[in-house]
Write a protein that holds these residues in place. Structure first.
Motif, PDB file in Angstrom:
ATOM      1  N   UNK A 126      10.964   7.442  85.300  1.00 48.25           N
ATOM      2  CA  UNK A 126      10.324   7.523  83.985  1.00 48.25           C
ATOM      3  C   UNK A 126      10.946   8.634  83.152  1.00 48.25           C
ATOM      4  N   UNK A 127      11.250   9.775  83.827  1.00 52.62           N
ATOM      5  CA  UNK A 127      11.873  10.897  83.127  1.00 52.62           C
ATOM      6  C   UNK A 127      13.264  10.511  82.612  1.00 52.62           C
ATOM      7  N   UNK A 128      14.028   9.760  83.426  1.00 51.21           N
ATOM      8  CA  UNK A 128      15.368   9.338  83.010  1.00 51.21           C
ATOM      9  C   UNK A 128      15.294   8.418  81.784  1.00 51.21           C
ATOM     10  N   UNK A 129      14.317   7.487  81.785  1.00 45.28           N
ATOM     11  CA  UNK A 129      14.153   6.600  80.622  1.00 45.28           C
ATOM     12  C   UNK A 129      13.762   7.395  79.387  1.00 45.28           C
ATOM     13  N   UNK A 130      12.872   8.404  79.588  1.00 48.22           N
ATOM     14  CA  UNK A 130      12.431   9.214  78.463  1.00 48.22           C
ATOM     15  C   UNK A 130      13.591  10.024  77.898  1.00 48.22           C
ATOM     16  N   UNK A 131      14.428  10.589  78.787  1.00 44.45           N
ATOM     17  CA  UNK A 131      15.591  11.340  78.335  1.00 44.45           C
ATOM     18  C   UNK A 131      16.555  10.444  77.568  1.00 44.45           C
ATOM     19  N   UNK A 132      16.764   9.215  78.057  1.00 49.25           N
ATOM     20  CA  UNK A 132      17.696   8.301  77.396  1.00 49.25           C
ATOM     21  C   UNK A 132      17.237   8.009  75.972  1.00 49.25           C
ATOM     22  N   UNK A 133      15.930   7.785  75.805  1.00 49.29           N
ATOM     23  CA  UNK A 133      15.401   7.507  74.461  1.00 49.29           C
ATOM     24  C   UNK A 133      15.533   8.737  73.570  1.00 49.29           C
ATOM     25  N   UNK A 134      15.185   9.921  74.098  1.00 43.08           N
ATOM     26  CA  UNK A 134      15.294  11.142  73.309  1.00 43.08           C
ATOM     27  C   UNK A 134      16.743  11.414  72.908  1.00 43.08           C
ATOM     28  N   UNK A 135      17.675  11.235  73.859  1.00 40.13           N
ATOM     29  CA  UNK A 135      19.084  11.477  73.570  1.00 40.13           C
ATOM     30  C   UNK A 135      19.587  10.547  72.473  1.00 40.13           C
ATOM     31  N   UNK A 136      19.154   9.281  72.525  1.00 41.68           N
ATOM     32  CA  UNK A 136      19.612   8.315  71.523  1.00 41.68           C
ATOM     33  C   UNK A 136      19.093   8.699  70.136  1.00 41.68           C
ATOM     34  N   UNK A 137      17.805   9.046  70.041  1.00 43.12           N
ATOM     35  CA  UNK A 137      17.231   9.407  68.743  1.00 43.12           C
ATOM     36  C   UNK A 137      17.889  10.660  68.175  1.00 43.12           C
ATOM     37  N   UNK A 138      18.075  11.670  69.030  1.00 39.92           N
ATOM     38  CA  UNK A 138      18.654  12.932  68.572  1.00 39.92           C
ATOM     39  C   UNK A 138      20.111  12.740  68.155  1.00 39.92           C
ATOM     40  N   UNK A 139      20.872  11.974  68.913  1.00 39.49           N
ATOM     41  CA  UNK A 139      22.289  11.785  68.581  1.00 39.49           C
ATOM     42  C   UNK A 139      22.449  11.043  67.258  1.00 39.49           C
ATOM     43  N   UNK A 140      21.598  10.030  67.035  1.00 40.89           N
ATOM     44  CA  UNK A 140      21.684   9.290  65.776  1.00 40.89           C
ATOM     45  C   UNK A 140      21.389  10.205  64.586  1.00 40.89           C
ATOM     46  N   UNK A 141      20.308  11.010  64.705  1.00 44.69           N
ATOM     47  CA  UNK A 141      19.946  11.918  63.610  1.00 44.69           C
ATOM     48  C   UNK A 141      20.983  13.028  63.457  1.00 44.69           C
ATOM     49  N   UNK A 142      21.493  13.544  64.577  1.00 41.56           N
ATOM     50  CA  UNK A 142      22.510  14.596  64.539  1.00 41.56           C
ATOM     51  C   UNK A 142      23.769  14.080  63.871  1.00 41.56           C
ATOM     52  N   UNK A 143      24.136  12.825  64.132  1.00 36.16           N
ATOM     53  CA  UNK A 143      25.327  12.241  63.537  1.00 36.16           C
ATOM     54  C   UNK A 143      25.242  12.130  62.025  1.00 36.16           C
ATOM     55  N   UNK A 144      24.027  12.115  61.496  1.00 36.82           N
ATOM     56  CA  UNK A 144      23.863  12.067  60.043  1.00 36.82           C
ATOM     57  C   UNK A 144      23.790  13.466  59.433  1.00 36.82           C
ATOM     58  N   UNK A 145      24.045  14.493  60.250  1.00 34.65           N
ATOM     59  CA  UNK A 145      24.107  15.854  59.755  1.00 34.65           C
ATOM     60  C   UNK A 145      22.784  16.568  59.667  1.00 34.65           C
ATOM     61  N   UNK A 146      21.715  16.013  60.278  1.00 33.99           N
ATOM     62  CA  UNK A 146      20.414  16.659  60.198  1.00 33.99           C
ATOM     63  C   UNK A 146      20.364  17.901  61.087  1.00 33.99           C
ATOM     64  N   UNK A 147      19.635  18.891  60.629  1.00 32.50           N
ATOM     65  CA  UNK A 147      19.410  20.086  61.429  1.00 32.50           C
ATOM     66  C   UNK A 147      18.349  19.779  62.486  1.00 32.50           C
TER      67      UNK A 147
END
Length: 215
Positions: free
Chosen positions: A160-181
């Motif tokens: 469950x932790x691995x799935x949660x990390x995968x979702x968090x990583x995907x959301x953060x990377x997408x937002x980070x790629x758009x230059x968000x702080x």
């Protein structure tokens, strides 16, 4: 004028403004998803000013779910405790146990018909019982209507932790790629600053310019 719009009221179960007053928002999420830290998680929940709202929300969201489908400590209760308070989940578990017992009894009562064929081939060794802490062992517990052992529960929490990390990583990377702080990522995704920072670190993503300047 009654102000009636002709639309059905919105009765969906969701977290309201109370979630922003919960002290767990600023704590390490792993505290609430690690078996060895259950006591620490409970102590945080006991001082929570919105404990009742959190309890009502989680019992509504998880209504009818089996213990194996619940995770972590929420409102000061473990997955097993929340399942024990859910009458629908308890009824389903009782039916599962009754069905498993009936199957075992049926196998015991059924006598095999005598064979009138060629001599039997040597039997293979019976399938070994899967080792606890594996997916096969967890499914065996569920099939037999048994509660999960500590090893299987820890393995389930790890998946469950691995799935949660995968979702968090995907959301953060997408937002980070758009230059968000980091602050902007928190606002957009609803994740806490601790979760956003750790998701960046797992992916070796440096903080965007405004975040570095603020630091």
């Amino acid at each position: 004028m009654t102000g009636y719009t002709g639309q059905a009221p919105d009765t969906g179960i969701r977290r309201g403004e109370w979630v922003h007053r919960a002290p767990c928002r600023t704590k390490d999420p792993e505290i609430f998803f690690t078996t060895a830290l259950v006591g620490e998680a409970r102590s945080i929940c006991r001082t929570c000013p919105v404990l009742e709202e959190c309890h009502a929300w989680v019992m509504g969201v998880e209504a009818g779910l089996a213990e194996e489908s619940r995770d972590g400590v929420v409102a000061g209760l473990t997955a097993a405790e929340r399942a024990g308070l859910d009458p629908v989940a308890q009824s389903r578990r009782a039916r599962t146990q009754e069905t498993a017992a009936a199957r075992v009894q049926q196998k015991t009562d059924t006598k095999p018909a005598p064979l009138k064929l060629a001599p039997r081939k040597p039997r293979r060794d019976p399938r070994p019982v899967p080792k606890c802490g594996t997916t096969a062992a967890m499914r065996r517990h569920q099939r037999l209507g048994e509660p999960l052992c500590d090893a299987c529960r820890d393995a389930r929490n790890e998946r469950s932790r691995a799935k949660r990390y995968a979702r968090q990583d995907r959301l953060v990377k997408e937002a980070w790629g758009r230059g968000l702080t980091d602050e902007g990522i928190c606002t957009e995704t609803g994740l806490s600053k601790i979760v956003v920072r750790r998701a960046r670190q797992r992916q070796n993503l440096p903080a965007n310019e405004e975040t570095r300047r603020a630091a």
